[in-house]
Every structure is written in C-alpha cells, then in structure tokens.
Write a protein that holds these residues in place. Structure first.
Motif, PDB file in Angstrom:
ATOM      1  N   ILE A 230       5.602   4.840   8.200  1.00  0.00           N
ATOM      2  CA  ILE A 230       6.843   4.152   7.810  1.00  0.00           C
ATOM      3  C   ILE A 230       7.169   3.050   8.808  1.00  0.00           C
ATOM      4  CG2 ILE A 230       9.328   4.432   7.515  1.00  0.00           C
ATOM      5  CD1 ILE A 230       8.826   7.234   6.498  1.00  0.00           C
ATOM      6  N   ASP A 231       7.042   3.347  10.125  1.00  0.00           N
ATOM      7  CA  ASP A 231       7.390   2.333  11.123  1.00  0.00           C
ATOM      8  C   ASP A 231       6.436   1.152  11.080  1.00  0.00           C
ATOM      9  OD1 ASP A 231       5.790   4.646  12.262  1.00  0.00           O
ATOM     10  OD2 ASP A 231       5.409   3.138  13.802  1.00  0.00           O
ATOM     11  N   GLU A 232       5.131   1.408  10.776  1.00  0.00           N
ATOM     12  CA  GLU A 232       4.174   0.303  10.641  1.00  0.00           C
ATOM     13  C   GLU A 232       4.519  -0.562   9.443  1.00  0.00           C
ATOM     14  OE1 GLU A 232       0.135   2.327  12.571  1.00  0.00           O
ATOM     15  OE2 GLU A 232       0.631   2.640  10.462  1.00  0.00           O
ATOM     16  N   ALA A 254       5.360  -7.241   8.619  1.00  0.00           N
ATOM     17  CA  ALA A 254       6.619  -6.495   8.639  1.00  0.00           C
ATOM     18  C   ALA A 254       7.192  -6.427   7.229  1.00  0.00           C
ATOM     19  CB  ALA A 254       7.619  -7.168   9.589  1.00  0.00           C
ATOM     20  N   GLY A 255       7.700  -5.257   6.857  1.00  0.00           N
ATOM     21  CA  GLY A 255       8.267  -5.086   5.527  1.00  0.00           C
ATOM     22  C   GLY A 255       7.210  -4.869   4.455  1.00  0.00           C
ATOM     23  N   ALA A 256       6.056  -4.350   4.839  1.00  0.00           N
ATOM     24  CA  ALA A 256       4.982  -4.127   3.876  1.00  0.00           C
ATOM     25  C   ALA A 256       5.339  -3.005   2.906  1.00  0.00           C
ATOM     26  CB  ALA A 256       3.688  -3.788   4.607  1.00  0.00           C
ATOM     27  N   SER A 257       4.800  -3.069   1.718  1.00  0.00           N
ATOM     28  CA  SER A 257       5.056  -2.067   0.671  1.00  0.00           C
ATOM     29  C   SER A 257       3.754  -1.378   0.274  1.00  0.00           C
ATOM     30  CB  SER A 257       5.678  -2.717  -0.561  1.00  0.00           C
ATOM     31  OG  SER A 257       6.903  -3.348  -0.253  1.00  0.00           O
ATOM     32  N   SER A 258       3.861  -0.160  -0.243  1.00  0.00           N
ATOM     33  CA  SER A 258       2.700   0.521  -0.796  1.00  0.00           C
ATOM     34  C   SER A 258       2.153  -0.281  -1.974  1.00  0.00           C
ATOM     35  CB  SER A 258       3.076   1.922  -1.268  1.00  0.00           C
ATOM     36  OG  SER A 258       3.069   2.835  -0.198  1.00  0.00           O
ATOM     37  N   LYS A 275     -21.064 -13.922   0.727  1.00  0.00           N
ATOM     38  CA  LYS A 275     -20.491 -12.589   0.860  1.00  0.00           C
ATOM     39  C   LYS A 275     -19.122 -12.509   0.197  1.00  0.00           C
ATOM     40  CE  LYS A 275     -22.778 -10.585   4.853  1.00  0.00           C
ATOM     41  NZ  LYS A 275     -22.583  -9.838   6.119  1.00  0.00           N
ATOM     42  N   GLY A 276     -18.861 -11.336  -0.382  1.00  0.00           N
ATOM     43  CA  GLY A 276     -17.545 -11.101  -0.958  1.00  0.00           C
ATOM     44  C   GLY A 276     -16.537 -10.760   0.120  1.00  0.00           C
ATOM     45  N   ASP A 277     -15.353 -10.334  -0.280  1.00  0.00           N
ATOM     46  CA  ASP A 277     -14.282  -9.986   0.649  1.00  0.00           C
ATOM     47  C   ASP A 277     -14.051  -8.480   0.642  1.00  0.00           C
ATOM     48  OD1 ASP A 277     -13.972 -12.742   0.996  1.00  0.00           O
ATOM     49  OD2 ASP A 277     -12.480 -12.862  -0.609  1.00  0.00           O
ATOM     50  N   GLN A 278     -13.273  -8.022   1.601  1.00  0.00           N
ATOM     51  CA  GLN A 278     -12.804  -6.639   1.571  1.00  0.00           C
ATOM     52  C   GLN A 278     -11.319  -6.656   1.253  1.00  0.00           C
ATOM     53  OE1 GLN A 278     -14.267  -3.578   4.129  1.00  0.00           O
ATOM     54  NE2 GLN A 278     -12.214  -2.861   4.670  1.00  0.00           N
ATOM     55  N   ARG A 279     -10.944  -5.919   0.206  1.00  0.00           N
ATOM     56  CA  ARG A 279      -9.540  -5.824  -0.188  1.00  0.00           C
ATOM     57  C   ARG A 279      -8.984  -4.499   0.301  1.00  0.00           C
ATOM     58  NH1 ARG A 279     -11.710  -7.222  -5.301  1.00  0.00           N
ATOM     59  NH2 ARG A 279     -10.703  -5.454  -6.311  1.00  0.00           N
ATOM     60  N   VAL A 280      -7.880  -4.593   1.056  1.00  0.00           N
ATOM     61  CA  VAL A 280      -7.270  -3.421   1.684  1.00  0.00           C
ATOM     62  C   VAL A 280      -5.933  -3.153   1.010  1.00  0.00           C
ATOM     63  CG1 VAL A 280      -6.462  -2.403   3.848  1.00  0.00           C
ATOM     64  CG2 VAL A 280      -8.380  -4.043   3.865  1.00  0.00           C
ATOM     65  N   THR A 281      -5.832  -2.019   0.321  1.00  0.00           N
ATOM     66  CA  THR A 281      -4.590  -1.641  -0.357  1.00  0.00           C
ATOM     67  C   THR A 281      -3.783  -0.724   0.547  1.00  0.00           C
ATOM     68  OG1 THR A 281      -5.678  -1.789  -2.512  1.00  0.00           O
ATOM     69  CG2 THR A 281      -3.596  -0.571  -2.411  1.00  0.00           C
ATOM     70  N   LEU A 282      -2.571  -1.142   0.889  1.00  0.00           N
ATOM     71  CA  LEU A 282      -1.717  -0.365   1.792  1.00  0.00           C
ATOM     72  C   LEU A 282      -1.086   0.818   1.064  1.00  0.00           C
ATOM     73  CD1 LEU A 282       0.093  -3.285   3.678  1.00  0.00           C
ATOM     74  CD2 LEU A 282      -2.026  -2.090   4.307  1.00  0.00           C
ATOM     75  N   ARG A 283      -0.982   1.946   1.787  1.00  0.00           N
ATOM     76  CA  ARG A 283      -0.363   3.148   1.224  1.00  0.00           C
ATOM     77  C   ARG A 283       0.513   3.774   2.298  1.00  0.00           C
ATOM     78  NH1 ARG A 283      -2.305   8.448   1.165  1.00  0.00           N
ATOM     79  NH2 ARG A 283      -4.337   7.717   1.919  1.00  0.00           N
ATOM     80  N   ILE A 284       1.842   3.694   2.097  1.00  0.00           N
ATOM     81  CA  ILE A 284       2.780   4.228   3.069  1.00  0.00           C
ATOM     82  C   ILE A 284       2.804   5.754   2.974  1.00  0.00           C
ATOM     83  CG2 ILE A 284       5.197   4.272   3.815  1.00  0.00           C
ATOM     84  CD1 ILE A 284       5.486   1.466   2.613  1.00  0.00           C
ATOM     85  N   VAL A 285       2.631   6.401   4.124  1.00  0.00           N
ATOM     86  CA  VAL A 285       2.587   7.855   4.185  1.00  0.00           C
ATOM     87  C   VAL A 285       3.747   8.357   5.046  1.00  0.00           C
ATOM     88  CG1 VAL A 285       1.217   9.880   4.831  1.00  0.00           C
ATOM     89  CG2 VAL A 285       0.089   7.830   3.922  1.00  0.00           C
ATOM     90  N   ILE A 290       9.697  16.088   8.412  1.00  0.00           N
ATOM     91  CA  ILE A 290      10.919  15.289   8.580  1.00  0.00           C
ATOM     92  C   ILE A 290      11.872  16.062   9.484  1.00  0.00           C
ATOM     93  CG2 ILE A 290      12.805  14.098   7.418  1.00  0.00           C
ATOM     94  CD1 ILE A 290      10.019  13.068   6.675  1.00  0.00           C
ATOM     95  N   ASP A 291      12.018  15.627  10.730  1.00  0.00           N
ATOM     96  CA  ASP A 291      12.901  16.342  11.666  1.00  0.00           C
ATOM     97  C   ASP A 291      14.346  15.887  11.487  1.00  0.00           C
ATOM     98  OD1 ASP A 291      13.032  13.854  12.909  1.00  0.00           O
ATOM     99  OD2 ASP A 291      11.536  14.381  14.411  1.00  0.00           O
ATOM    100  N   ASP A 292      15.243  16.548  12.159  1.00  0.00           N
ATOM    101  CA  ASP A 292      16.676  16.250  12.008  1.00  0.00           C
ATOM    102  C   ASP A 292      17.022  14.847  12.460  1.00  0.00           C
ATOM    103  OD1 ASP A 292      17.128  18.742  10.974  1.00  0.00           O
ATOM    104  OD2 ASP A 292      17.753  19.631  12.884  1.00  0.00           O
ATOM    105  N   GLU A 293      16.338  14.387  13.524  1.00  0.00           N
ATOM    106  CA  GLU A 293      16.649  13.052  14.042  1.00  0.00           C
ATOM    107  C   GLU A 293      16.352  11.981  12.995  1.00  0.00           C
ATOM    108  OE1 GLU A 293      15.495  10.134  17.830  1.00  0.00           O
ATOM    109  OE2 GLU A 293      14.535  12.093  17.581  1.00  0.00           O
ATOM    110  N   LEU A 294      15.183  12.060  12.381  1.00  0.00           N
ATOM    111  CA  LEU A 294      14.820  11.083  11.361  1.00  0.00           C
ATOM    112  C   LEU A 294      15.727  11.219  10.145  1.00  0.00           C
ATOM    113  CD1 LEU A 294      12.988   8.875  10.276  1.00  0.00           C
ATOM    114  CD2 LEU A 294      11.399  10.660   9.497  1.00  0.00           C
ATOM    115  N   LYS A 295      16.038  12.437   9.756  1.00  0.00           N
ATOM    116  CA  LYS A 295      16.889  12.660   8.597  1.00  0.00           C
ATOM    117  C   LYS A 295      18.269  12.051   8.798  1.00  0.00           C
ATOM    118  CE  LYS A 295      18.767  16.337   5.689  1.00  0.00           C
ATOM    119  NZ  LYS A 295      18.852  17.807   5.478  1.00  0.00           N
TER     120      LYS A 295
END
Length: 316
Positions: A230-232, A254-258, A275-285, A290-295
């Motif tokens: 999430i922070d990344e 910054a502000g990337a989405s899944s 040569k072709g390209d490499q496509r990187v699909t982001l997936r937020i994990v 989930i601890d109390d501080e984050l909650k």
C-alpha cells in the motif's frame, strides 16, 4: 501410438484445424514428461498426441490419411489389390508359378513366403524396387523427426542442449533466441544415413516450450505481475522486478493503482523487428495482518479524505 490420430486428440474426423491445435496443446501441457516425472501413462499420451498433431496439422497429410493413402504413422498404404496385381505381372518371376489356366496366382503353386521375403529384401537393400525391378542404389536417407521439451527461459534467451537419438548417439541442438512453442528446427544431414553414395536425411526438431509460472509471452512481449505494498502504491519508489535476463528496478509512480501497466522497453524476446518489451502489471497487496495502528489511521484518514473509486469520471 493409437491407430487413429483423431482418437489420440479426443476429436472426430470433422474437427477443424484450430480444434486440432487446441486439443494437442491441452494434452501436451497436461501430460508433459517434465511435469509428470515417473508417469509412463502421461508420457505415452504426450507422445501419441504429438505424433497425431504432426500428421493432422498438414492439410495434405490429413487428406491422404482420411483417404486411406497413408497410415497413422505416415507410411504409404498399398492400394487395394496391389500385391495381387503385382504377382500377375508377366515380368514378375513369381507370376510364372501361377496356373496356365489363369486361376488365382495366390492359389496353387504360389510361394507367399518367398514372394514377401523378396519384397522385403529388395526394399531394404536399395538395389531394386519392391518386385525386383532395377533401381538406382544411391538414394538419400530418410528424414527424422524428434520432439524436444524446452524450458521457457531457454526458448526466450536461447540455449544449447543435447538430445539422445534412438541409436544412442547424442545430438547437440542450438535453441535460437526467441524460439516459439511448436517451432521446428532443421538440422541438415542429421537424419537417417543414405543408401550407397546417397546423402543422409535431415533431422527436424519440434520444440515444446514448458510454461513458466512467472512469465507469459504475448507476441514478442513478456508479461508479468508485480505485487506492491500500500505504501509503495501511495508514495511510489523503486521496486525490483524479474525479467528474462535477471532482476531490475522499476519505478512505481506515486498514487499507482492495481492493474496499472508499466513498460520496460527492449526487455521482451527477440523477434523479426527487434526485441519486444516487458509489460509489468501492478497489483496492490494489503498487509498480511491489519494491526490497530493501521486500522485507526485509515479510519481517521477516511473521515476527511473519503473518495469513491467506482464513481465515473466527468468528461470535459
């Protein structure tokens, strides 16, 4: 191999070329020896499907098999009555043994063992045709065909490997960079030896590329999924990602989405136009816990910064 290549692929004779290809790939992937070690039944299904596909993928070969001109191995089928007609030929030495009355040449006086022994002897020797007629003794050897399982990365970046032929000899094979599943390599002069002074045949190597859990290929592009925290996603930063030639750092904005796709130029596989390209699909994990501080932080943040990601954006 089963006598019916259609049965080996689980198809009927009216199957389309696309259905034949899909059926073969499904069976090959499920029964590949590298994925099913010590499973002779899976290996047999894999080999049967490969031979069936090799026969049926060629429209002319398929037509000839359907017409009964060749068998499931691709060998020529003698026309109906072929041997009987040949035995009746006046120049055939065995035709002299038939009754003068014109009766059945395969009846009294015909030595079948002698006839077929001569047939096999002439066929193998190369000194005549199947019935003793003169033929050139110098003939090229038959081509040989093999299947070779290739790891995904070896196919992508190229490699050298060895295969063991039926006679026990090893054959070195160079896998070209960017090789594709089903691609056929031709090794000239590596087939069966010729007859007399005839040249040897060629060897044809059909490549079966083994899928890789980390990479997928689309054309000449490599497609991967990159988990980020999430922070990344919020703050952005440099994150390592695997490529077919090793790990590199990719910049997550910054502000990337899944589902957001980043492109690494020239990190794909070699094709006809480079040569072709490499496509990187982001997936937020989310964090595993989930601890109390984050909650509490998220609850406080939501009070003043709530937004609806499902709301449609207004167009100007």
């Amino acid at each position: 191999m089963t006598q019916d290549p259609y049965a080996a692929l689980g198809l009927t004779r009216n199957a389309t070329a696309d259905e034949i290809k899909k059926a073969y790939r499904k069976i090959a992937r499920a029964n590949h020896p590298d994925l099913n070690p010590d499973d002779p039944a899976a290996e047999a299904r894999f080999k049967d499907a490969g031979r069936a596909h090799d026969l049926l993928k060629d429209p002319e070969q398929r037509r000839r098999f359907d017409a009964g001109e060749i068998d499931a191995t691709g060998a020529e089928q003698a026309p109906r009555g072929y041997y009987r007609d040949e035995a009746r030929r006046p120049e055939n030495p065995y035709s002299q043994k038939r009754p003068a009355s014109g009766g059945d040449p395969f009846g009294q006086g015909f030595d079948a063992d002698d006839f077929f022994a001569n047939f096999a002897r002439n066929r193998a020797s190369g000194h005549g045709d199947n019935f003793g007629h003169a033929a050139p003794s110098d003939r090229p050897g038959q081509d040989a065909q093999y299947r070779l399982a290739v790891p995904f990365l070896d196919a992508a970046i190229g490699a050298k490997t060895r295969i063991t032929m039926p006679d026990g000899n090893a054959l070195e094979v160079s896998i070209p960079e960017g090789a594709r599943d089903g691609q056929t390599l031709r090794l000239r002069g590596k087939g069966q030896p010729g007859f007399g002074a005839g040249p040897p045949g060629d060897a044809f190597i059909v490549l079966d590329v083994i899928p890789n859990p980390d990479f997928q290929r689309e054309g000449d592009d490599i497609v991967v999924s990159l988990p980020i925290s999430i922070d990344e996603a919020i703050l952005g930063g440099k994150v390592p990602v695997n490529t077919i030639t090793g790990a590199v750092n990719v910049t997550v904005p910054a502000g990337a989405s899944s589902g957001q796709v980043l492109r690494l130029k020239g990190r794909g596989v070699k094709g006809r136009s480079g040569k072709g390209d490499q496509r990187v699909t982001l997936r937020i994990v989310s964090p595993p816990k989930i601890d109390d501080e984050l909650k509490h932080f998220m609850e406080s943040w939501r009070e003043d910064h709530a937004y609806d990601p499902r709301a449609k954006k207004e167009t100007s």
